[in-house]
Design a protein around this motif. Sequence first.
Motif, PDB file in Angstrom:
ATOM      1  N   ASP A 232       4.256  -2.736   3.318  1.00 43.84           N
ATOM      2  CA  ASP A 232       3.552  -4.019   3.410  1.00 43.84           C
ATOM      3  C   ASP A 232       3.177  -4.264   4.873  1.00 43.84           C
ATOM      4  N   LEU A 233       2.649  -5.453   5.174  1.00 45.43           N
ATOM      5  CA  LEU A 233       2.112  -5.721   6.518  1.00 45.43           C
ATOM      6  C   LEU A 233       3.198  -5.621   7.583  1.00 45.43           C
ATOM      7  N   GLN A 234       4.335  -6.255   7.368  1.00 45.06           N
ATOM      8  CA  GLN A 234       5.374  -6.258   8.393  1.00 45.06           C
ATOM      9  C   GLN A 234       5.927  -4.863   8.638  1.00 45.06           C
ATOM     10  N   ARG A 235       6.156  -4.114   7.563  1.00 42.79           N
ATOM     11  CA  ARG A 235       6.682  -2.763   7.744  1.00 42.79           C
ATOM     12  C   ARG A 235       5.625  -1.859   8.384  1.00 42.79           C
ATOM     13  N   ALA A 236       4.364  -2.088   8.054  1.00 45.55           N
ATOM     14  CA  ALA A 236       3.291  -1.284   8.651  1.00 45.55           C
ATOM     15  C   ALA A 236       3.276  -1.438  10.166  1.00 45.55           C
TER      16      ALA A 236
ATOM     17  N   ASN B 260      -0.206   4.471  10.043  1.00 45.08           N
ATOM     18  CA  ASN B 260      -1.651   4.664  10.174  1.00 45.08           C
ATOM     19  C   ASN B 260      -2.380   4.456   8.858  1.00 45.08           C
ATOM     20  N   THR B 261      -1.799   4.926   7.758  1.00 44.17           N
ATOM     21  CA  THR B 261      -2.485   4.842   6.466  1.00 44.17           C
ATOM     22  C   THR B 261      -2.785   3.390   6.111  1.00 44.17           C
ATOM     23  N   TYR B 262      -1.842   2.494   6.371  1.00 48.62           N
ATOM     24  CA  TYR B 262      -2.057   1.071   6.108  1.00 48.62           C
ATOM     25  C   TYR B 262      -3.250   0.552   6.902  1.00 48.62           C
ATOM     26  N   PHE B 263      -3.311   0.908   8.179  1.00 51.35           N
ATOM     27  CA  PHE B 263      -4.382   0.360   9.013  1.00 51.35           C
ATOM     28  C   PHE B 263      -5.708   1.104   8.835  1.00 51.35           C
ATOM     29  N   TYR B 264      -5.663   2.357   8.386  1.00 53.29           N
ATOM     30  CA  TYR B 264      -6.902   2.974   7.935  1.00 53.29           C
ATOM     31  C   TYR B 264      -7.492   2.157   6.786  1.00 53.29           C
ATOM     32  N   THR B 265      -6.610   1.771   5.870  1.00 57.16           N
ATOM     33  CA  THR B 265      -7.055   0.992   4.708  1.00 57.16           C
ATOM     34  C   THR B 265      -7.614  -0.354   5.131  1.00 57.16           C
TER      35      THR B 265
ATOM     36  N   LEU C 284       3.419  10.224  10.630  1.00 55.49           N
ATOM     37  CA  LEU C 284       4.510  10.836   9.877  1.00 55.49           C
ATOM     38  C   LEU C 284       3.885  11.571   8.692  1.00 55.49           C
ATOM     39  N   ARG C 285       3.878  12.891   8.748  1.00 57.61           N
ATOM     40  CA  ARG C 285       3.069  13.681   7.834  1.00 57.61           C
ATOM     41  C   ARG C 285       3.425  13.459   6.358  1.00 57.61           C
ATOM     42  N   TRP C 286       4.690  13.201   6.045  1.00 58.53           N
ATOM     43  CA  TRP C 286       5.050  12.994   4.644  1.00 58.53           C
ATOM     44  C   TRP C 286       4.932  11.526   4.223  1.00 58.53           C
ATOM     45  N   GLY C 287       4.505  10.669   5.139  1.00 56.98           N
ATOM     46  CA  GLY C 287       4.207   9.287   4.801  1.00 56.98           C
ATOM     47  C   GLY C 287       5.428   8.382   4.761  1.00 56.98           C
ATOM     48  N   HIS C 288       5.156   7.072   4.660  1.00 54.56           N
ATOM     49  CA  HIS C 288       6.211   6.060   4.636  1.00 54.56           C
ATOM     50  C   HIS C 288       6.393   5.446   3.249  1.00 54.56           C
ATOM     51  N   GLY C 289       5.660   5.941   2.274  1.00 51.78           N
ATOM     52  CA  GLY C 289       5.817   5.394   0.931  1.00 51.78           C
ATOM     53  C   GLY C 289       5.227   4.001   0.813  1.00 51.78           C
ATOM     54  N   ARG C 290       5.982   3.071   0.198  1.00 49.40           N
ATOM     55  CA  ARG C 290       5.498   1.698  -0.022  1.00 49.40           C
ATOM     56  C   ARG C 290       5.578   0.901   1.282  1.00 49.40           C
TER      57      ARG C 290
ATOM     58  N   ILE D 181       0.862  -1.178   0.000  1.00 49.84           N
ATOM     59  CA  ILE D 181       0.000   0.000   0.000  1.00 49.84           C
ATOM     60  C   ILE D 181       0.897   1.226   0.000  1.00 49.84           C
ATOM     61  N   TYR D 182       0.579   2.169  -0.890  1.00 53.54           N
ATOM     62  CA  TYR D 182       1.389   3.382  -0.938  1.00 53.54           C
ATOM     63  C   TYR D 182       0.817   4.405   0.037  1.00 53.54           C
TER      64      TYR D 182
END
Length: 631
Positions: free
Chosen positions: A377-381, A387-392, A369-375, A350-351
């Motif tokens: 996956d589950l482990q990195r999330a 937050n963006t990953y888990f919002y999704t 992190l306001r500028w995001g983490h980029g790409r 997820i981007y």
Amino acid sequence: MPKRRGNIKDHEREVRVFRNRSIVAAILILLMAGGLVSRLFYLQVIQHDVFITRSDSNRMRVEPLPPRRGLIYDRNGELLAENRPTYNLTIVRERVDDLDATLERLVQILGLPEDEVETFRERSLQRQRPFQPALLMSDLSEDQIARLAVNRYLLSGVEVEAQLIRYYPDPIVMSHVLGYVGRINAEELAELDPGDYAGTHFIGKTGVEYTYEDQLHGKAGLRKVETNARGRVLRELDREPPVPGKDITLTIDSRLQHLAYDLLGGRRGAIVAIEPKSGDILAMVSAPGFDINKFVTGISYDDYRALQENVDLPLYNRAARGQYPPGSTIKPFEALGALQNRVVEPDDIIYDPGYFQLPNDTRRYHNWLRWGHGRVDLQRAIEVSNNTYFYTMAYRLGIDRLSAFMHEFGFGEVTSLDVQGTSPGLMPSREWKREKYNQAWYPGETLSAGIGQGYFMATPLQLAAATATLANRGHWVRPHLAKRIGDETVEPPFPDTKADVQVDKRQWWDDVFEGMEEVMSGNEGTARKAGVGLKYAMAAKTGTAQVFSLGQNEKYDADELAERLRDHALFIGFAPVEDPQIAIAVIVENAGGGVSGLGRTLTDAWLLPNGKLGNRPGATVNEEVESLDGD
């Protein structure tokens, strides 16, 4: 002169009258004698047993013998609650000629304030049966005992009674675990069995003392004594000894409990540590604590008011009753739910541009992190707590499936076996909101629940229990405090234990665990500073919980906020990953961050032979090993 007639006696009439009178007198005498004999026969023969009993009651009485209350130990045999000898002031109302005068005299003799008279009067009514002593005052001093002895002849019905009373060697650190005993009040007296509690003046009020009251109390005994006319005991005629209460050994480790309390460093918070395989609660700390010894004999009004008015709420058991937004600590559980419901695969990318938007909605739900983490996956999330990953994930799951899966880990439920006064927390759902507020559920609320915010509430005990279940790969063991009751060992399986959490692929547990390990040891891990030099594999997750909501474009700045408006800091973890021996949940109110080191230090103390890592000193909440998780 006329001649007088002489009076001639009628002897026969006189004899007849005399005879009749004699017969009546004899009948009356016989009737009276018969009545007297009948009454004597009734009293001496028919009512013999009754009057013998009454006679014996005048010189003999049966007195209750209170049982010795069971002792409480920690898992290593250290004494946590003992009984020490003391002297109590009691009164038997039936043996007092003038109750009011006697109570006033007692107040004068003991040098107490006048308002104690009314207190004594109320306490004199708190007994279970006639001729049973009522407790007026506990823990008399030597001076008070001496004064009462000198004035004993003025105090009929009043006794100084030797008895064992509860004492806690470590009253503050163990306050919320042990609870305390206190005087039996009128409401409790009406519900208690008079036979079981004959002669007993104290009962468990909170904590372990309350939960295991039936086992700790024991069974009252009796003794038959002979007394003189003033009610003083002359000799003991017979005795049925009391049955002492059972000793209880807790799962608590005193060393770990003390360390956890010290680690909080005087801050408001809670720490719970559980042994996953057995469900043993190794430590359960709520800070600040309070002196439970003050409650045993009756805390003073000023002391109790000071506790109630203390803004830090020392009487509040944060570990079992404190309800906090769990924040990002719920992300590992949510990740498993997303995998089980097939809304994501471990390798799916997820981007993250720094925010998430719902379809057809302009509002942005920001990553910490306001500028995001980029790409991601589950482990990195999990590692970076994206937050963006888990919002999704939350959006894809929906509140119904998210709520149902979180319930499998015990959120929104009471899962402990014997922790008194536990709160169920709150796992929100569509139905809950409709019933509570008569409102529909909104998609944005699902996103908040997905990062442990909004309506979602959990207790530290729930977080620790869920973490222990996670460490067990879904196997549930109810957390409990009692390890042995008397000679009986308390061990699983326990009644009403939740069904194990089932997932379709065993590999998914490993995927989540690897992400949690990276939290402590990864280059981007949110607790990487606390993980420096780990000698074992530890899975963890950090979190923060907002105390108040920020506006759409507002940024959190702790330095600009009052201390009590700053975020709560949370940490969960278990170790070693391959064979979990301990699962921990930590929350420190308004700390913002800096609690990962507490979990690490506590785990070191349990797993390492010397209780610490090399020469590394024990961390406290003030140590700069802060969580980097800012959601």
